[in-house]
Scaffold this motif. Structure first.
Motif, PDB file in Angstrom:
ATOM      1  N   PRO A 106      -4.968   8.903  -1.320  1.00  0.00           N
ATOM      2  CA  PRO A 106      -3.963   8.029  -1.951  1.00  0.00           C
ATOM      3  C   PRO A 106      -3.773   6.686  -1.233  1.00  0.00           C
ATOM      4  O   PRO A 106      -3.482   5.676  -1.884  1.00  0.00           O
ATOM      5  CB  PRO A 106      -2.680   8.878  -1.896  1.00  0.00           C
ATOM      6  N   ALA A 107      -3.949   6.666   0.086  1.00  0.00           N
ATOM      7  CA  ALA A 107      -3.802   5.400   0.818  1.00  0.00           C
ATOM      8  C   ALA A 107      -4.940   4.447   0.446  1.00  0.00           C
ATOM      9  O   ALA A 107      -4.728   3.244   0.234  1.00  0.00           O
ATOM     10  CB  ALA A 107      -3.796   5.659   2.326  1.00  0.00           C
ATOM     11  N   LEU A 108      -6.152   4.998   0.354  1.00  0.00           N
ATOM     12  CA  LEU A 108      -7.288   4.144  -0.022  1.00  0.00           C
ATOM     13  C   LEU A 108      -7.177   3.707  -1.474  1.00  0.00           C
ATOM     14  O   LEU A 108      -7.485   2.562  -1.804  1.00  0.00           O
ATOM     15  CB  LEU A 108      -8.614   4.882   0.223  1.00  0.00           C
ATOM     16  N   TYR A 109      -6.740   4.629  -2.334  1.00  0.00           N
ATOM     17  CA  TYR A 109      -6.635   4.288  -3.761  1.00  0.00           C
ATOM     18  C   TYR A 109      -5.637   3.144  -3.965  1.00  0.00           C
ATOM     19  O   TYR A 109      -5.875   2.218  -4.749  1.00  0.00           O
ATOM     20  CB  TYR A 109      -6.204   5.501  -4.592  1.00  0.00           C
TER      21      TYR A 109
ATOM     22  N   PHE B 235     -10.010  -1.336  -9.319  1.00  0.00           N
ATOM     23  CA  PHE B 235      -9.720  -0.690 -10.613  1.00  0.00           C
ATOM     24  C   PHE B 235      -8.263  -0.995 -10.953  1.00  0.00           C
ATOM     25  O   PHE B 235      -7.491  -1.415 -10.087  1.00  0.00           O
ATOM     26  CB  PHE B 235     -10.002   0.822 -10.567  1.00  0.00           C
ATOM     27  N   PRO B 236      -7.882  -0.824 -12.220  1.00  0.00           N
ATOM     28  CA  PRO B 236      -6.513  -1.184 -12.614  1.00  0.00           C
ATOM     29  C   PRO B 236      -5.444  -0.373 -11.874  1.00  0.00           C
ATOM     30  O   PRO B 236      -5.620   0.832 -11.655  1.00  0.00           O
ATOM     31  CB  PRO B 236      -6.478  -0.859 -14.115  1.00  0.00           C
TER      32      PRO B 236
ATOM     33  N   LEU C 184      -7.335  -0.051  -2.777  1.00  0.00           N
ATOM     34  CA  LEU C 184      -8.401  -0.501  -3.683  1.00  0.00           C
ATOM     35  C   LEU C 184      -7.813  -1.041  -4.990  1.00  0.00           C
ATOM     36  O   LEU C 184      -8.293  -2.044  -5.532  1.00  0.00           O
ATOM     37  CB  LEU C 184      -9.369   0.656  -3.965  1.00  0.00           C
ATOM     38  N   ALA C 185      -6.764  -0.375  -5.470  1.00  0.00           N
ATOM     39  CA  ALA C 185      -6.137  -0.841  -6.721  1.00  0.00           C
ATOM     40  C   ALA C 185      -5.497  -2.209  -6.505  1.00  0.00           C
ATOM     41  O   ALA C 185      -5.643  -3.113  -7.340  1.00  0.00           O
ATOM     42  CB  ALA C 185      -5.089   0.176  -7.190  1.00  0.00           C
ATOM     43  N   LEU C 186      -4.809  -2.370  -5.383  1.00  0.00           N
ATOM     44  CA  LEU C 186      -4.166  -3.658  -5.096  1.00  0.00           C
ATOM     45  C   LEU C 186      -5.198  -4.771  -4.961  1.00  0.00           C
ATOM     46  O   LEU C 186      -4.921  -5.934  -5.271  1.00  0.00           O
ATOM     47  CB  LEU C 186      -3.335  -3.555  -3.809  1.00  0.00           C
TER      48      LEU C 186
ATOM     49  N   ILE D  42       0.854  -1.200   0.000  1.00  0.00           N
ATOM     50  CA  ILE D  42       0.000   0.000   0.000  1.00  0.00           C
ATOM     51  C   ILE D  42       0.886   1.245   0.000  1.00  0.00           C
ATOM     52  O   ILE D  42       0.653   2.207  -0.746  1.00  0.00           O
ATOM     53  CB  ILE D  42      -0.952  -0.006   1.226  1.00  0.00           C
ATOM     54  N   ARG D  43       1.920   1.213   0.835  1.00  0.00           N
ATOM     55  CA  ARG D  43       2.836   2.373   0.881  1.00  0.00           C
ATOM     56  C   ARG D  43       3.516   2.580  -0.470  1.00  0.00           C
ATOM     57  O   ARG D  43       3.720   3.708  -0.918  1.00  0.00           O
ATOM     58  CB  ARG D  43       3.867   2.181   2.006  1.00  0.00           C
TER      59      ARG D  43
END
Lengths: 283, 320
Positions: free
Chosen positions: A75-78, A87-88, A81-83, A17-18
């Protein structure tokens, strides 16, 4: 209780995530690093283990909700969520670009998996309270998790919402207070000293505890083992470090929003990648 | 809407209609939920609310939080209707209305009580002359100012089902009925109450009755006035405004609100944007705060009487 393997997996997820946060900030060259990095471990526990959700149905009615009242931690949530595949991963490179689905502050209408639109501090907690109340009235057994900042607690609305949550016995709520001890203009202590937030929320009627906000095991146990029979909303004051995970960022006196030189970010991400590799081997 | 105006005061209070319509809405639609900020007593909803804690939520004296809670519930599929006094339903929680409701796409209905001089004995601290202006600035908002019982019931049945942030500006006391109960007043359509070729009076809320009285006075002077009840301030019935401007060439806009940002501004915008030619005068509050007093005193003090409309009508006619 988590197994050793699971702990290593969640730690690896947190490091990823980081890396995802840095991916976004590196692409844009600037961004809210400090308060995004500090909540990565909690996000890893929530999305890696604890929460019920469906990647292919982000608005599934019985999902657990996440409201990021400290909306600048988008940005932390994005990254999370991406991982997880909402979404891609490549979308992370579009943070704050025109027409992006990933604006600086969380926006439900733009991003799959973002449950509430936030950004003006103090407002997300009330939204989360409304969501929790609605879920209760609708007879759902889900939980609502809300991230709130320690600096955000300067806002009076936080305390209005806290009073309501306790008065209405919203035991389906868990408030995750990112006690990273810094706000934009300096330390929380010097700008507007909030005192002991765990005690304050306990006085407001919460079941309140303070834990190490980077200890995935403690985070998981505290969230997972919460006994809702107490009839109170849960407050977890997370003792965190703003910018956690990258020593250079942690060391910055002011790291709320920082410029992110491309080469520095690349080096930080490589260090985190090593960490992930080691943890994956351990797992 | 069947017009029944005869200048007499109605028997019921507007709050009775609010309560009865609200209860009916709640009973018919499981998504309707009512929130208040410790002013249920002022709308007569308290005893019923206590019996229905799952549908009527008293948020305490915390308007910002109430807006957020309503928005959170809207995100979960509810159609919230929230009430407090006008200033507390607008100025006090504006950023919450703008962001948590408007920007975030959470559709809510806000009821602002005691508009303008209707705050009367509560005085300047409770007297909103700016609320319509603030709501007009929220993209996609709908704003209604209630004329009488029939309009209140009709808009309460429509607004919860419209998207966006909806605002109902309504007094809670007795009103002079203009319409027979039971009719439907479509949102966004002004209602022509009388036709006259010389001048148009466009009014909202308590100024509609004043406009009808002013029209009688003008008639006695041989001036024929069209009177329009523009109960929807936004979206404005621009077509009707332009028709009236073309037909009469003179216009008075009357509202129990600041001249800036409300109905006066909306009409002026419509006229200017469409290049309409008309001599326009305003009857509204300007550059002052509210103060304590009876409604009658305040209407005099703020220049919101039928006499003020007549005076401005003469002025507009002189400029025509």
């Amino acid at each position: 209780m988590l197994e050793k393997k699971e702990i290593a997996q969640l730690k690896a997820f947190a490091a990823e995530i980081r890396m995802g946060i840095l991916e976004q900030l590196r692409a844009k060259g600037v961004g809210h690093a400090g308060g995004s990095m500090s909540i990565a471990d909690v996000l890893a526990v929530l999305y890696g283990k604890e929460m019920s959700y469906k990647v292919d149905d982000p608005n599934w009615a019985d999902r657990d909700r996440v409201v990021c009242s400290k909306g600048h931690a988008g940005p932390a949530l994005y990254a999370t969520l991406a991982l997880k595949g909402f979404f891609p991963y490549e979308q992370l490179l579009t943070l704050n670009q025109p027409k992006t689905m990933l604006p600086s502050h969380c926006d439900h209408s733009k991003t799959p998996g973002i449950d509430m639109t936030t950004g003006s501090l103090g407002q997300g907690v009330s939204l989360a309270v409304g969501s929790a109340l609605a879920c209760k009235l609708q007879g759902r057994s889900n939980r609502v998790f809300v991230f709130v900042g320690d600096g955000e607690c300067n806002e009076g609305q936080v305390w209005e919402a806290a009073m309501f949550a306790a008065a209405h016995g919203l035991d389906n709520m868990t408030w995750l207070l990112d006690n990273n001890k810094k706000q934009l203009d300096g330390t929380v202590e010097e700008i507007l000293d909030t005192g002991d937030l765990s005690e304050k929320f306990a006085a407001f009627g919460f079941n309140s505890v303070r834990i190490d906000g980077h200890d995935v095991e403690a985070i998981y146990d505290t969230i997972h083992d919460y006994d809702r029979a107490c009839g109170k909303p849960q407050m977890i004051v997370l003792d965190t470090v703003k910018g956690k995970g990258v020593a250079d960022i942690e060391a910055m006196p002011s790291n709320h929003s920082i410029t992110v030189p491309y080469d520095d970010a690349t080096r930080w991400m490589a260090e985190l990648a090593e960490e992930v590799k080691a943890l994956r081997e351990e797992a | 809407m069947k017009i029944i105006y005869d200048g007499s005061m109605g028997e019921k209070e507007l709050r009775n209609i609010f309560r009865d319509t609200l209860i009916d809405l709640v009973e018919k639609d499981p998504t309707i939920v009512y929130l208040d900020a410790d002013l249920m007593g002022c709308m007569g909803t308290g005893p019923w609310a206590k019996q229905h804690p799952d549908r009527a939520i008293n948020c305490g004296i915390a308007e910002a939080d109430m807006v957020g809670i309503a928005c959170g519930m809207a995100a979960e599929g509810y159609r919230p209707i929230m009430h407090t006094f006008g200033p507390f339903a607008s100025r006090r929680c504006y950023d919450q209305l703008f962001l948590s409701a408007g920007y975030a796409g959470n559709d809510v209905t806000v009821v602002g009580g005691d508009p303008g001089v209707c705050a009367a004995l509560n005085g300047g601290t409770h007297m909103p002359f700016e609320d319509t202006a603030l709501f007009r600035l929220i993209p996609g908002s709908t704003i209604v100012e209630v004329t009488d019982y029939a309009i209140l019931e009709s808009v309460m049945r429509q607004l919860p089902y419209l998207p966006g942030v909806k605002y109902i500006r309504v007094d809670r006391k007795k009103a002079k009925p203009v319409y027979e109960m039971g009719g439907e007043a479509p949102i966004g359509k002004g209602i022509v109450l009388r036709e006259g070729a010389d001048i148009t009076i466009i009014a909202s809320g308590i100024m509609v009755q004043e406009a009808l009285e002013a029209a009688k006075v003008l008639e006695a002077e041989g001036i024929e006035a069209t009177v329009v009840d523009m109960f929807t301030v936004k979206p404005l019935d621009t077509e009707l405004v332009l028709q009236c401007a073309e037909k009469t060439g003179a216009m008075v806009v009357a509202e129990n609100h600041n001249r800036i940002g409300g109905l006066c501004s909306a009409v002026a915008d419509a006229l200017v944007e469409n290049g309409a030619k008309a001599a326009v005068e305003f009857v509204a509050v300007f550059e002052r705060y509210g103060e304590v007093g009876t409604r009658e005193y305040l209407q005099e003090a703020c220049g919101l009487t039928a006499g003020d409309i007549v005076a401005k009508a003469r002025k507009a006619l002189a400029r025509k």
